[in-house]
Design a protein around this motif. Structure first.
Motif, PDB file in Angstrom:
ATOM      1  N   HIS A  37       4.703  -2.769  -4.543  1.00 25.56           N
ATOM      2  CA  HIS A  37       4.931  -3.042  -3.115  1.00 25.56           C
ATOM      3  C   HIS A  37       4.238  -1.996  -2.246  1.00 25.56           C
ATOM      4  N   GLN A  38       4.280  -0.736  -2.666  1.00 23.90           N
ATOM      5  CA  GLN A  38       3.611   0.312  -1.904  1.00 23.90           C
ATOM      6  C   GLN A  38       2.106   0.047  -1.825  1.00 23.90           C
ATOM      7  N   THR A  74       0.517  -3.029  -2.313  1.00 25.48           N
ATOM      8  CA  THR A  74       0.092  -4.348  -1.846  1.00 25.48           C
ATOM      9  C   THR A  74       0.980  -4.954  -0.762  1.00 25.48           C
ATOM     10  N   GLY A  75       2.202  -4.462  -0.607  1.00 23.36           N
ATOM     11  CA  GLY A  75       3.142  -5.055   0.342  1.00 23.36           C
ATOM     12  C   GLY A  75       3.936  -6.214  -0.215  1.00 23.36           C
ATOM     13  N   GLU A  76       3.747  -6.553  -1.511  1.00 22.21           N
ATOM     14  CA  GLU A  76       4.435  -7.684  -2.132  1.00 22.21           C
ATOM     15  C   GLU A  76       5.648  -7.208  -2.930  1.00 22.21           C
ATOM     16  N   LYS A  89      -3.540  -8.303  -2.587  1.00 26.16           N
ATOM     17  CA  LYS A  89      -4.642  -7.344  -2.494  1.00 26.16           C
ATOM     18  C   LYS A  89      -4.137  -5.950  -2.180  1.00 26.16           C
ATOM     19  N   LEU A  90      -4.895  -4.960  -2.620  1.00 23.42           N
ATOM     20  CA  LEU A  90      -4.615  -3.588  -2.217  1.00 23.42           C
ATOM     21  C   LEU A  90      -4.640  -3.472  -0.700  1.00 23.42           C
ATOM     22  N   LYS A  91      -3.719  -2.693  -0.155  1.00 23.34           N
ATOM     23  CA  LYS A  91      -3.772  -2.399   1.276  1.00 23.34           C
ATOM     24  C   LYS A  91      -5.103  -1.699   1.597  1.00 23.34           C
ATOM     25  N   LYS A  92      -5.587  -1.911   2.796  1.00 19.07           N
ATOM     26  CA  LYS A  92      -6.907  -1.379   3.171  1.00 19.07           C
ATOM     27  C   LYS A  92      -6.998   0.135   3.001  1.00 19.07           C
ATOM     28  N   TYR A 106      -5.670   1.946   0.749  1.00 16.36           N
ATOM     29  CA  TYR A 106      -5.887   2.295  -0.660  1.00 16.36           C
ATOM     30  C   TYR A 106      -7.221   1.766  -1.150  1.00 16.36           C
ATOM     31  N   GLN A 107      -7.707   0.678  -0.573  1.00 13.96           N
ATOM     32  CA  GLN A 107      -9.072   0.251  -0.892  1.00 13.96           C
ATOM     33  C   GLN A 107     -10.055   1.369  -0.555  1.00 13.96           C
ATOM     34  N   ALA A 127     -11.662  -5.248  -2.111  1.00 11.72           N
ATOM     35  CA  ALA A 127     -10.458  -6.040  -1.830  1.00 11.72           C
ATOM     36  C   ALA A 127     -10.154  -7.034  -2.941  1.00 11.72           C
TER      37      ALA A 127
END
Length: 519
Positions: A165-166, A168-170, A218-221, A223-224, A231
């Motif tokens: 979740h940290q 990707t937010g999922e 997807k990885l949060k921007k 962390y990308q 992405a």
């Protein structure tokens, strides 16, 4: 060139491996984080520390092995230890530390539920034995003993779900971790309503269960950019460490072979298309994929117990060199006979799960006489850990035919230990030195998701463990005699285990009161 990254969120640390698409290791790194035992029966970890460690190790392996060689990361596949619980608020912020599998504070709830008709019903539905390890009873304990924390909790997560979740937010949880919560019906693959009612929560307070091949967004921007990953990099939710260790050892459905893991904790596992049914509720049945179950029994007390022994009685030339100190101790036991001249060790320093399922169990040395020396204690400690592993395998053998064993984990694959396992079980033991079964299982899963293999069974078929340890028949006869006493002690002392645990709580509370009352 494409590669696969695997991340294992273990009990005491993180391991990150990078593989090419042929299964060759490109590089690996690990990091560590502590477990806090603030009170008797409490085992907790800081989720933020785990996340920071994960990012640090992942970034280092990318910068050292992946980016300089122009590898493209096709996927990052996660695995994790089971049974963790982390309460978070409506914004996803942790409400305190995460409770680990080793936490035994929910003993009362577990004992009452285990002895009830509901407990038997839930075991049959979920495949998870009723024990304080289970998130089901951990949540019930929070509900009964920390009402404010329970009230503020928006979701109860596993550590792996929190880390994903940290990134990707999922909020998502794989079937195998979900089936180890005691809250998911492994037959319908949905959250079990009776379990939810017992815990006092709704399905919305848990993550969404999904197949192990699922990509978690997807990885949060941020962390990308930080990790220099595109992405489209897949973040696979993966599976549990136990399921992937079994897969990584090449165990397939129906094989007359068991996989033994001895890392910090330990387990004996088989894989099949049906669950193991047991009136005494001694086995777990965790769902890997459709109609594929990893079944067996776990122990709380594996390599962590020999580490404890080493910290107390080892000689450290370097204060941080645990591995070398453990090896020095093992070198002392070459001239100690099998059976340690009658010295037995019950390794239950963290209570116990399979096969006795007694959270009150305690450690003990038995048979001590005036002739015993430190070297006898060393060997007896190792033998006690492996007797407990054998007790699980012996019980499992009542349900499944087991003709050979594979062993993985940093403690189990020490040659001295692998040979003892062969002698105690009286079966050949197959290992691959310098091999990490959990990460390789994660690679097999990722490779199957990519289409390199048609199925996980196809992926496991070519796995070879080239080194074999054959049992010594004479040593086995000795161990069989001593194991009989070990097994009897483990059950005969049930009342004494409970009594001394109650005294420990009583006087720990008294000591705290005295300290607080006397500034």
């Amino acid at each position: 060139m494409k590669c696969i990254i695997t991340i294992e969120l273990g009990t005491n640390g993180i391991r990150v491996f990078a593989y090419d698409l042929s299964g060759r290791i490109i590089g690996s790194m690990k990091g560590h984080y502590p477990t806090f035992h603030t009170e008797p029966d409490h085992s907790e970890q800081d989720p933020e520390q785990i996340f920071i460690t994960t990012l640090y190790v992942l970034k280092n392996i990318l910068n050292e092995y992946i980016h300089p060689k122009k590898y493209e990361v096709a996927s990052i596949c996660f695995s994790a230890s089971m049974h963790s619980v982390l309460a978070v608020d409506k914004n996803g912020n942790p409400l305190g530390y995460a409770i680990t599998w080793a936490d035994n504070r929910a003993k009362k709830e577990a004992q009452e539920l285990r002895n009830s008709s509901l407990g038997k019903k839930l075991y049959e539905a979920t495949g998870t034995p009723i024990h304080p390890m289970s998130p089901l009873v951990k949540i019930a304990w929070i509900r009964h003993n920390n009402k404010e924390r329970f009230r503020l909790t928006s979701k109860f997560l596993s550590i792996k779900t929190y880390i994903i979740h940290q990134l990707t937010g999922e909020y998502i949880i794989d079937y195998s971790i979900a089936s180890a919560t005691g809250l998911m019906n492994i037959h319908t693959v949905n959250w079990e309503e009776d379990a939810l009612q017992y815990a006092g929560i709704t399905a919305n307070q848990l993550a969404v269960p999904a197949p192990v091949f699922t990509a978690a967004g997807k990885l949060k921007k941020a962390y990308q950019q930080s990790l220099r990953l595109p992405a489209e990099t897949k973040i696979l939710i993966g599976s549990s460490d136990g399921c992937l260790a079994t897969l990584g050892d090449g165990i397939i459905k129906g094989a007359e072979k068991a996989s033994i893991t001895i890392e910090d904790s330990g387990a004996v596992r088989v894989m099949g298309s049906t669950v193991l049914k047991d009136e005494q509720m001694r086995f777990f049945n965790y769902l890997l994929t459709d109609n594929c179950y990893v079944s067996g029994g776990p122990t709380n007390n594996g390599g962590n117990i020999f580490e404890w022994f080493t910290r107390q009685f080892g000689e450290f030339t370097n204060p941080f060199d645990m591995e070398n100190s453990m090896q020095q101790l093992m070198e002392e036991v070459d001239n100690v006979p099998a059976g340690s001249d009658g010295l037995l060790f019950l390794p239950y320093l963290l209570g116990e799960r399979a096969p006795i399922w007694n959270a009150n169990a305690r450690g003990a040395y038995f048979g001590l006489n005036i002739k015993h020396e430190r070297r006898h204690f060393i060997r007896a400690t190792i033998e006690g850990i492996l007797y407990e592993i054998y007790s699980i395998g012996k019980t499992l053998g009542e349900q499944r035919s087991i003709n050979s064993l594979s062993v993985n984990g940093s403690f189990g694959t020490i040659p001295f230990c692998s040979q003892l396992i062969a002698d105690i079980f009286n079966k050949p033991v197959w290992v691959r030195q310098q091999f990490h079964s959990v990460s390789f299982g994660a690679w097999l899963l990722s490779a199957t998701e990519m289409g390199i293999y048609k199925s996980l069974d196809d992926a496991a078929q070519p796995v070879e463990l080239p080194n074999v340890f054959r049992p010594n028949k004479q040593h086995h006869a000795v161990y069989a005699d001593y194991f009989g006493i070990f097994e009897k002690l483990s059950t005969k002392l049930f009342d004494e285990f409970e009594a001394i645990g109650n005294l420990q709580k009583k006087y720990a509370h008294s000591n705290k009161t005295l300290i607080y009352d006397n500034p």
